[in-house]
Enzyme design. Structure first.
Site, PDB file in Angstrom:
ATOM      1  N   GLY A 261      -6.469  35.641  49.998  1.00 37.59           N
ATOM      2  CA  GLY A 261      -6.210  36.676  49.010  1.00 37.59           C
ATOM      3  C   GLY A 261      -6.861  38.004  49.364  1.00 37.59           C
ATOM      4  O   GLY A 261      -7.595  38.133  50.349  1.00 37.59           O
ATOM      5  N   HIS A 262      -6.604  39.003  48.518  1.00 39.33           N
ATOM      6  CA  HIS A 262      -7.104  40.352  48.763  1.00 39.33           C
ATOM      7  C   HIS A 262      -8.637  40.392  48.723  1.00 39.33           C
ATOM      8  O   HIS A 262      -9.281  39.700  47.947  1.00 39.33           O
ATOM      9  CB  HIS A 262      -6.528  41.339  47.747  1.00 39.33           C
ATOM     10  CG  HIS A 262      -6.880  41.019  46.326  1.00 39.33           C
ATOM     11  ND1 HIS A 262      -6.182  40.126  45.568  1.00 39.33           N
ATOM     12  CD2 HIS A 262      -7.867  41.483  45.525  1.00 39.33           C
ATOM     13  CE1 HIS A 262      -6.712  40.056  44.363  1.00 39.33           C
ATOM     14  NE2 HIS A 262      -7.746  40.871  44.315  1.00 39.33           N
ATOM     15  N   ASN A 263      -9.200  41.182  49.614  1.00 37.47           N
ATOM     16  CA  ASN A 263     -10.651  41.424  49.720  1.00 37.47           C
ATOM     17  C   ASN A 263     -11.441  40.226  50.221  1.00 37.47           C
ATOM     18  O   ASN A 263     -12.677  40.256  50.236  1.00 37.47           O
ATOM     19  CB  ASN A 263     -11.251  41.871  48.376  1.00 37.47           C
ATOM     20  CG  ASN A 263     -10.659  43.149  47.861  1.00 37.47           C
ATOM     21  OD1 ASN A 263     -10.066  43.914  48.617  1.00 37.47           O
ATOM     22  ND2 ASN A 263     -10.797  43.395  46.574  1.00 37.47           N
ATOM     23  N   VAL A 264     -10.774  39.160  50.616  1.00 37.34           N
ATOM     24  CA  VAL A 264     -11.490  37.993  51.157  1.00 37.34           C
ATOM     25  C   VAL A 264     -12.176  38.374  52.464  1.00 37.34           C
ATOM     26  O   VAL A 264     -11.665  39.168  53.249  1.00 37.34           O
ATOM     27  CB  VAL A 264     -10.498  36.831  51.370  1.00 37.34           C
ATOM     28  CG1 VAL A 264     -11.062  35.778  52.318  1.00 37.34           C
ATOM     29  CG2 VAL A 264     -10.124  36.201  50.040  1.00 37.34           C
ATOM     30  N   SER A 281     -11.535  38.192  46.868  1.00 35.82           N
ATOM     31  CA  SER A 281     -12.940  38.625  46.909  1.00 35.82           C
ATOM     32  C   SER A 281     -13.926  37.506  47.189  1.00 35.82           C
ATOM     33  O   SER A 281     -15.140  37.711  47.059  1.00 35.82           O
ATOM     34  CB  SER A 281     -13.330  39.346  45.607  1.00 35.82           C
ATOM     35  OG  SER A 281     -12.531  40.504  45.434  1.00 35.82           O
TER      36      SER A 281
END
Length: 366
Positions: A261-264, A281
């Site tokens: 996912g985003h910001n991982v 995240s």
């Protein structure tokens, strides 16, 4: 190209025995290897006695150290000090890679501002956007698209149908298997008022009033940053960050059907097996192994050197070096005790029922 037994042993940093000049043209399991005819043929992978029993006299074989090639009637052998490591070198030696012709196919669409490194091979129907940089020696198969401003290091291999969005940066020797998608927008939405999800997180399940809600997109302005020597499996997806980039560290290997996912943030030299999902995240440390179907909750940290067994669901922070298993994930030894207790439940239920009957009879007599 075929190599001799002596050359292959040297390339694998292994010892050899027998007719050193025999040529090796490929490798197969012992059942599928025939005795050598003429100057060479296919070498058998027989790195334990249970596989070596299928060897035919007159073959070439790779054996484990300590096995006796004369006992199997072999003409030549290579000894593997660490069989799977030898397998890595052997398969690398005989893998031709994707069938991509040298040069740039005339059907490829490449923006004039893109920079294509020396020796790059670009297949049919590839689309490369503005200001893209492709490193030297890259091999890009058919129907790949690379978005505006993305940068790939040297010797990248992109298999057919890979999608790389804008603003993706990758280091050297990236390998992406067919159908993978890197840099799509993150799944990030917000409601004007407190959402039902936010409410139940705050109240742990209590809902005061259920109201209609409208989701508003949070746009993804970040990119994706990928280190050196990363591999990404078929049909895996890596979302771009909201503000900062989603990151994958050097040496990390990602299996098919993995979702980041985003910001991982994924550290160096991690192993993410098929159907792993890492929510937005989350931060995963270095050398972490997530087995198949492991799920990682959003906004948590998984420490360095953690190993998570298959189908584990990680909801809270995991300290470095821990081995975990289960749903919710706990220490593996604790989970094994839980499983033992679960298996005892039917017997315990029967014992409880008998105890209730005994107590009832005693009360009736009293």
């Amino acid at each position: 190209m075929p190599v001799t037994i002596a050359e292959l042993a040297q390339a694998l940093d292994a010892q050899s025995w027998g007719e050193q000049s025999l040529q090796v043209t490929g490798a197969a399991e012992p059942d599928n290897v025939q005795p050598v005819e003429g100057d060479g043929g296919v070498i058998a992978l027989a790195m334990s006695p249970k596989y070596a029993d299928a060897l035919k006299p007159g073959c070439m074989a790779i054996l484990a150290e300590g096995m006796d090639p004369e006992a199997y009637g072999l003409r030549a052998a290579i000894f593997a000090p660490r069989p799977r490591l030898v397998m890595a070198g052997l398969t690398r030696a005989f893998d031709p890679g994707p069938d991509i012709a040298p040069g740039i196919h005339p059907s490829a669409v490449i923006d004039d501002s893109a920079q294509i490194g020396e020796g790059a091979a670009i297949g049919p129907f590839v689309v490369i956007g503005a200001d893209v940089v492709i490193g030297p020696g890259a091999r890009i198969a058919s129907h790949v698209s690379i978005g505006r401003g993305s940068r790939l290091g040297r010797d990248a291999i992109l298999h057919a149908g890979v999608r790389i969005a804008h603003g993706v940066t990758a280091g050297d020797r990236l390998i992406v298997q067919p159908g993978a998608s890197i840099g799509g927008d993150g799944f990030s939405f917000v409601t004007p008022e407190e959402s039902g999800i936010e409410e139940i997180r705050r109240t742990l399940g209590e809902r005061a009033e259920i109201k209609a809600q409208h989701w508003t997109r949070i746009h993804s302005l970040g990119g994706v940053e990928i280190g050196d020597d990363v591999e990404i499996g078929a049909n895996s997806t890596i979302d771009r960050g909201t503000i900062r980039s989603t990151r994958v560290g050097s040496g990390t290997k990602i299996d098919n059907l993995v979702m980041l996912g985003h910001n991982v943030v994924i550290g160096d030299d991690c192993l993410l097996c098929s159907q792993v999902g890492v929510a937005g995240s989350a931060r995963v440390g270095n050398r972490v192994v997530l087995a198949g179907k492991v799920g990682v909750n959003d906004n948590i940290t998984v420490g360095d050197d953690v190993i998570a067994g298959g189908a584990s669901k990680i909801f809270t922070r995991v300290p470095a070096g821990r081995v975990i298993l289960g749903n919710p994930a706990v220490r593996m030894d604790t989970q094994m005790e839980i499983q033992k207790a679960v298996r005892r439940l039917p017997r315990m239920a029967q014992q409880l029922a008998r105890l209730q009957e005994t107590v009832t009879r005693l009360l009736e007599k009293g």
